[in-house]
Design an enzyme around this catalytic site. Structure first.
Site, mmCIF file in Angstrom:
data_model
loop_
_atom_site.group_PDB
_atom_site.id
_atom_site.type_symbol
_atom_site.label_atom_id
_atom_site.label_comp_id
_atom_site.label_asym_id
_atom_site.label_seq_id
_atom_site.Cartn_x
_atom_site.Cartn_y
_atom_site.Cartn_z
ATOM 1 N N ASN A 77 0.774 -1.333 -0.123
ATOM 2 C CA ASN A 77 0.037 -0.059 0.054
ATOM 3 C C ASN A 77 0.758 1.371 0.053
ATOM 4 O O ASN A 77 1.853 1.169 0.603
ATOM 5 C CB ASN A 77 -0.850 0.084 1.228
ATOM 6 C CG ASN A 77 -1.876 -1.023 1.079
ATOM 7 O OD1 ASN A 77 -3.141 -0.832 0.459
ATOM 8 N ND2 ASN A 77 -1.854 -2.126 1.950
ATOM 9 N N ASP A 97 -6.699 0.828 -5.807
ATOM 10 C CA ASP A 97 -7.242 0.383 -4.549
ATOM 11 C C ASP A 97 -8.503 1.183 -4.284
ATOM 12 O O ASP A 97 -8.843 2.102 -4.821
ATOM 13 C CB ASP A 97 -6.340 0.505 -3.375
ATOM 14 C CG ASP A 97 -6.588 -0.456 -2.119
ATOM 15 O OD1 ASP A 97 -7.432 -1.204 -2.335
ATOM 16 O OD2 ASP A 97 -5.857 -0.407 -1.308
ATOM 17 N N GLU A 122 -12.243 -7.285 -3.873
ATOM 18 C CA GLU A 122 -11.886 -7.346 -2.444
ATOM 19 C C GLU A 122 -12.911 -7.802 -1.782
ATOM 20 O O GLU A 122 -14.240 -7.429 -1.996
ATOM 21 C CB GLU A 122 -11.383 -6.212 -1.977
ATOM 22 C CG GLU A 122 -9.945 -5.582 -2.597
ATOM 23 C CD GLU A 122 -9.568 -4.155 -1.770
ATOM 24 O OE1 GLU A 122 -9.064 -4.280 -0.818
ATOM 25 O OE2 GLU A 122 -9.944 -2.995 -1.951
HETATM 26 P P1 C2E Z 1 -7.044 -2.030 2.260
HETATM 27 O O1 C2E Z 1 -5.942 -1.640 1.634
HETATM 28 O O2 C2E Z 1 -8.400 -1.800 1.332
HETATM 29 O O3 C2E Z 1 -6.912 -3.303 2.786
HETATM 30 C C1 C2E Z 1 -7.900 -4.318 2.769
HETATM 31 C C2 C2E Z 1 -8.424 -4.519 4.117
HETATM 32 O O4 C2E Z 1 -9.674 -5.370 3.905
HETATM 33 C C3 C2E Z 1 -7.709 -5.234 5.200
HETATM 34 O O5 C2E Z 1 -8.096 -4.665 6.191
HETATM 35 C C4 C2E Z 1 -8.232 -6.624 5.071
HETATM 36 O O6 C2E Z 1 -8.054 -7.218 6.412
HETATM 37 C C5 C2E Z 1 -9.615 -6.282 4.939
HETATM 38 N N1 C2E Z 1 -10.377 -7.482 4.273
HETATM 39 C C6 C2E Z 1 -9.650 -8.463 3.362
HETATM 40 N N2 C2E Z 1 -10.914 -9.414 2.971
HETATM 41 C C7 C2E Z 1 -11.937 -8.922 3.665
HETATM 42 C C8 C2E Z 1 -13.061 -9.554 3.744
HETATM 43 O O7 C2E Z 1 -13.601 -10.668 3.222
HETATM 44 N N3 C2E Z 1 -14.166 -8.878 4.667
HETATM 45 C C9 C2E Z 1 -13.985 -7.694 5.378
HETATM 46 N N4 C2E Z 1 -14.805 -7.276 6.138
HETATM 47 N N5 C2E Z 1 -12.666 -7.262 5.297
HETATM 48 C C10 C2E Z 1 -11.376 -8.112 4.513
HETATM 49 P P2 C2E Z 1 -6.885 -4.122 7.377
HETATM 50 O O8 C2E Z 1 -5.756 -5.127 7.154
HETATM 51 O O9 C2E Z 1 -7.591 -3.869 8.443
HETATM 52 O O10 C2E Z 1 -6.364 -2.825 6.735
HETATM 53 C C11 C2E Z 1 -7.178 -1.733 6.814
HETATM 54 C C12 C2E Z 1 -6.731 -0.701 5.904
HETATM 55 O O11 C2E Z 1 -5.818 -0.197 6.438
HETATM 56 C C13 C2E Z 1 -6.269 -1.156 4.557
HETATM 57 O O12 C2E Z 1 -7.251 -1.172 3.617
HETATM 58 C C14 C2E Z 1 -5.295 -0.032 4.086
HETATM 59 O O13 C2E Z 1 -5.928 1.101 3.987
HETATM 60 C C15 C2E Z 1 -4.589 0.224 5.457
HETATM 61 N N6 C2E Z 1 -3.385 -0.326 5.682
HETATM 62 C C16 C2E Z 1 -3.266 -1.643 5.979
HETATM 63 N N7 C2E Z 1 -1.727 -1.885 6.152
HETATM 64 C C17 C2E Z 1 -1.089 -0.766 5.255
HETATM 65 C C18 C2E Z 1 0.085 -0.146 5.193
HETATM 66 O O14 C2E Z 1 1.137 -1.123 5.377
HETATM 67 N N8 C2E Z 1 0.144 0.904 4.637
HETATM 68 C C19 C2E Z 1 -0.977 1.655 4.516
HETATM 69 N N9 C2E Z 1 -0.498 3.124 3.879
HETATM 70 N N10 C2E Z 1 -2.108 1.335 4.686
HETATM 71 C C20 C2E Z 1 -2.146 0.199 5.163
HETATM 72 CA CA CA Z 2 -4.902 -2.455 0.037
HETATM 73 CA CA CA Z 3 -8.773 -1.917 -0.576
#
Ligand code: C2E
Ligand code: CA
Ligand code: CA
Length: 755
Positions: A598, A660, A717
């Site tokens: 990301n 994204d 996603e």
């Molecule tokens: P994102 O980039 O849209 O990442 C996808 C999010 O959706 C992830 O949440 C993932 O765990 C969740 N997800 C995946 N499959 C499903 C599903 O089937 N159902 C549901 N309800 N959720 C699902 P996560 O890991 O909590 O991350 C949330 C957001 O935080 C990410 O959205 C991203 O915007 C940010 N993020 C996470 N890691 C990083 C990073 O290393 N750098 C940056 N800049 N942002 C990050």
């Molecule tokens: Ca992402």
């Molecule tokens: Ca996403």
């Protein structure tokens, strides 16, 4: 006679010596030439003293040598003094030097006289029954006289010219010396030609020396001083009045005459006239400095009155004077300056600094009243300026300022903070949220025939500690704004403890990020990405914080904090490195699996993203096609052209760029065609709705079709169920990610289960 003159000469020698020493030590202008001249008179007097005391031919001759050689020194010193005292800058310096040479020559001829006998001799006569050796002059003596008189004449001419040329206030110091010099010269001449025993003209020399001493070093032209002071007083723009001890006015300068309206020379009427103008107070005290304000409105006048008394040496009142200065211009300039420095030029409201000051004053003086501090913010004001014009933006701010003023009472203090934000301090009971809400939805600024809606929000903080810094209270009010979710419906938000603990939380984790990265408390979790057959083709790296005291932290609790304060760039750089590390370790056995990372919109502000990623992949020997770049459409909101260039750079180097969260924000299908991306990640919110929503289904289908047409792969996603997978597969979606396949997991788990 001889005794009397001996005493006189001795006194003169002492007096001249004292003058010479004082002059030498005084360090005043001309003091050295004065010291030299007064000192030079001493040898001739000593010479004469010897002559009248000796009674012997040889001793008298010695006295005469001292006398004549002394006179040469006097001439030298006189010429030197004349040049300095009269400020004569001789261009032809050689003239002076020739005269000095002649003097040396004259001294020389006296020195050889005992041998040659060409200059003079002496003869005995009887005075008071005592032998007195009188001079018998020869040719050499005549030459000596010619030289001395020549120099004397030159000096007299110098002084004469100077006396005539200088202002009469100064000429006194020249003609006094001139006259004495002439008298001394005549006196000496009389002595020379009459050949009377005892050279009385020596007294003339002595007097001359002392006069020079006084005029050159101590004389102040008082007449000039008087004239100068009177001139200055008359010319002064201040009005001046001079009073006798009994209060009678004896003189006023021109400005004073005009101010008081004195007619003719009737200065005595001045006190009455002044009383009419300034009231009784102006003459109460003997000494004072006081401001008087007279008149009102446009006719207002400011005066500074200063009264001083003069006392004689016995401390009796001798008189007094009053000076009156018209300060009106200064005061008005000062007022304008005050206003400009405390008021914002566009809206006329207080400036931020002055607002802080005023709020602090109000709060410090409060009794039982309770106050709110309100932060008023115009959302997206920059867009208003960009879309319309700066003039329209300015007008909008003026309208808002007017509106704020309209609900303020005298108890309120308000001002402009910066840009499109305002600050207010208002008593709690005067704040009417319902009325304000009504006005704010919608707040319209007229632009010609069009009305433009602007979004205004109020963050409210209730003052608890009036000594708290005003800026801090406004910060808190501003923080309340961040809690507004539905920004079109809600316009007012209150600061509360929840916000406070949120702020504390933000500070808490921000302070620890650095060490958390160093200690590898942040961990990359991997969530598999599958193809149409359900086979794993890649993974998205998602950060987790395994906190030593707070436990497992999901990105939702810290990513937004770091996005706000810019620290996200540290997290991301770390995550990119982790992804490269993993890819490098997989190279041998699983070289075909990619990892998506990301990239936050903020990253572009703080680092050169392309350079950073290029450097990392090179360092770990990772092929660009293995590392996918996820950007969100908000990245394109600012500097779209620069960003497009950046994305194209990535693609040219072989990285795959993914868009994204497509569909979650402002994205439009139209925008898609200009986007330099390879993969479209369709937002999960879209999907959940699409289950039983026919329309969403159609849109989803169209997005997939359109991306296909544009040569962009689609990835959905948040796939949670088998049926979703099936449906999307049928729709033509290429890639899938979601809990249905697997949740994000630690590297070890991923390697165990997925590879
Ligand atoms: P994102 O980039 O849209 O990442 C996808 C999010 O959706 C992830 O949440 C993932 O765990 C969740 N997800 C995946 N499959 C499903 C599903 O089937 N159902 C549901 N309800 N959720 C699902 P996560 O890991 O909590 O991350 C949330 C957001 O935080 C990410 O959205 C991203 O915007 C940010 N993020 C996470 N890691 C990083 C990073 O290393 N750098 C940056 N800049 N942002 C990050
Ligand atoms: Ca992402
Ligand atoms: Ca996403």
């Amino acid at each position: 006679m001889r005794d009397m003159f001996s005493v006189i000469f001795v006194v003169m020698i002492i007096a001249l010596a004292v003058c010479s020493i004082i002059a030498y030590r005084s360090h005043k202008i001309n003091s050295i030439s004065v010291a030299l001249l007064t000192g030079a008179f001493i040898p001739p007097v000593i010479g004469n003293l010897i002559i009248i005391r000796s009674g012997e031919k040889e001793l008298s001759l010695l006295g005469e040598y001292i006398y004549f050689i002394g006179m040469d020194i006097v001439m030298f010193a006189l010429l030197n003094f004349a040049f300095e005292y009269c400020n004569i800058n001789m261009k032809r310096r050689w003239v002076k030097h020739i005269v000095y040479l002649l003097i040396i020559g004259d001294i020389a001829q006296f020195i050889v006289n005992p041998v040659t006998g060409h200059a003079f001799d002496n003869e005995a006569i009887e005075v008071d029954g005592f032998p007195y050796y009188r001079l018998v002059p020869y040719l050499g003596q005549s030459l000596h006289r010619i030289l001395d008189y020549g120099i004397l004449a030159a000096v007299i001419i110098i002084f004469l010219i100077k006396t005539l040329k200088t202002s009469r206030f100064y000429s006194e110091r020249y003609y006094a010396i001139l006259i004495t010099m002439i008298v001394a010269a005549l006196w000496q001449t009389v002595y020379i030609f009459s050949r009377t025993p005892i050279d009385r003209s020596m007294m003339g020399f002595g007097a001359f020396g002392m006069l020079v001493f006084y005029f050159a070093l101590y004389y102040r032209p008082m007449k000039l001083l008087d004239r100068m002071l009177a001139g200055i007083a008359s010319e002064m723009s201040e009005s001046l009045f001079f009073f006798e001890a009994n209060g009678r006015c004896i003189w006023a300068n021109a400005a004073g005459v005009q101010l008081a309206g004195i007619e003719g020379e009737d200065f005595e009427g001045a006190p009455l006239l002044l009383k009419d103008r300034f009231g009784e107070e102006y003459q109460f005290q003997e000494e004072y400095i006081s401001n008087f304000v007279i008149g009102t409105g446009d006719d207002i006048k400011y005066y500074l009155l200063e009264k001083h008394s003069l006392w004689d040496e016995k401390k009796r009142l001798a008189g007094s004077f009053l000076s009156i200065r018209d300060n009106t211009d200064d005061q008005q300039r000062l007022k304008r300056k005050m206003f400009n420095s405390t008021h914002d030029s566009l809206t006329g409201l207080y400036t931020r600094e002055y607002l802080y000051e005023r709020i602090h004053e109000v709060l410090s003086a409060r009794q039982s009243t309770e106050y709110f501090i309100i932060y008023i913010d115009v959302r997206n004001f920059k867009i208003i300026n960009d879309i319309f014009s700066n003039e329209f933006g300015d007008r909008a701010l003026q309208n808002i300022a007017e509106w704020i003023k309209s609900w303020m009472s005298d108890e309120c203090v308000f001002g402009r903070l910066v840009g499109a934000s305002f600050g207010v301090c208002i008593p709690v009971e005067e704040f009417e949220p319902a009325v304000i809400e009504e006005k704010l939805s919608p707040f319209v600024i007229e632009n010609g025939t069009l009305g433009y809606h602007i979004l205004i929000h109020l963050g409210v903080y209730k003052v608890v500690d009036p000594d708290m810094e005003v800026s801090l209270m406004l910060d808190r009010a501003n923080l309340a704004l961040s809690t507004i979710k539905d920004e079109y419906k809600t316009h007012i938000a209150y600061y509360n403890d929840e916000i406070r603990s949120k702020v504390l939380w933000d500070q808490h984790i921000s302070a620890q990020l650095h060490s958390a990265i160093a200690e590898r408390q942040l961990k990359p979790y991997l969530q598999p990405i599958v193809d149409r057959n359900g086979s794993i083709v890649g993974a998205e790296a998602l950060v987790r914080w395994i906190h030593p005291t707070d436990g497992f932290l999901s990105p939702g609790v810290f990513i937004p904090v770091f996005e706000k304060n810019g620290m996200i760039v540290e997290v991301d750089k770390y995550m990119w490195r982790c992804a490269c590390e993993i890819l490098a370790s997989w190279k041998e056995k699983h070289g075909d699996i990619f990892i998506s990372v990301n990239i936050s919109p903020k990253d572009f502000y703080f680092v050169n993203v392309v350079e950073e990623i290029k450097k990392l992949t090179a360092e770990y020997g990772v092929s660009p096609s293995q590392l996918r770049i996820e950007i969100t459409e908000t990245v394109m909101m600012t500097e779209a052209e620069v960003r497009m260039k950046t994305l194209n750079e990535f693609r040219k180097m072989g990285y795959i760029v993914e868009m994204d969260d497509f569909g979650s924000g402002y994205s439009s299908l139209n925008m898609l065609k200009d986007m330099p991306v390879d993969v479209l990640k369709i937002d999960m919110k879209f999907l959940s709705k699409s289950k039983d929503d026919g329309k969403a289904h159609i849109i989803l289908q169209n997005i997939i079709n359109l991306s296909e047409d544009l040569g962009i792969d689609s990835l959905t996603e948040g796939v949670e169920t088998e049926s979703q997978f099936k449906t999307l597969n049928e729709m033509g979606c290429k890639l899938f990610q979601g809990y249905y396949f697997a949740k994000p997991m630690p590297l070890e788990d991923f390697e165990d289960k997925c590879l």
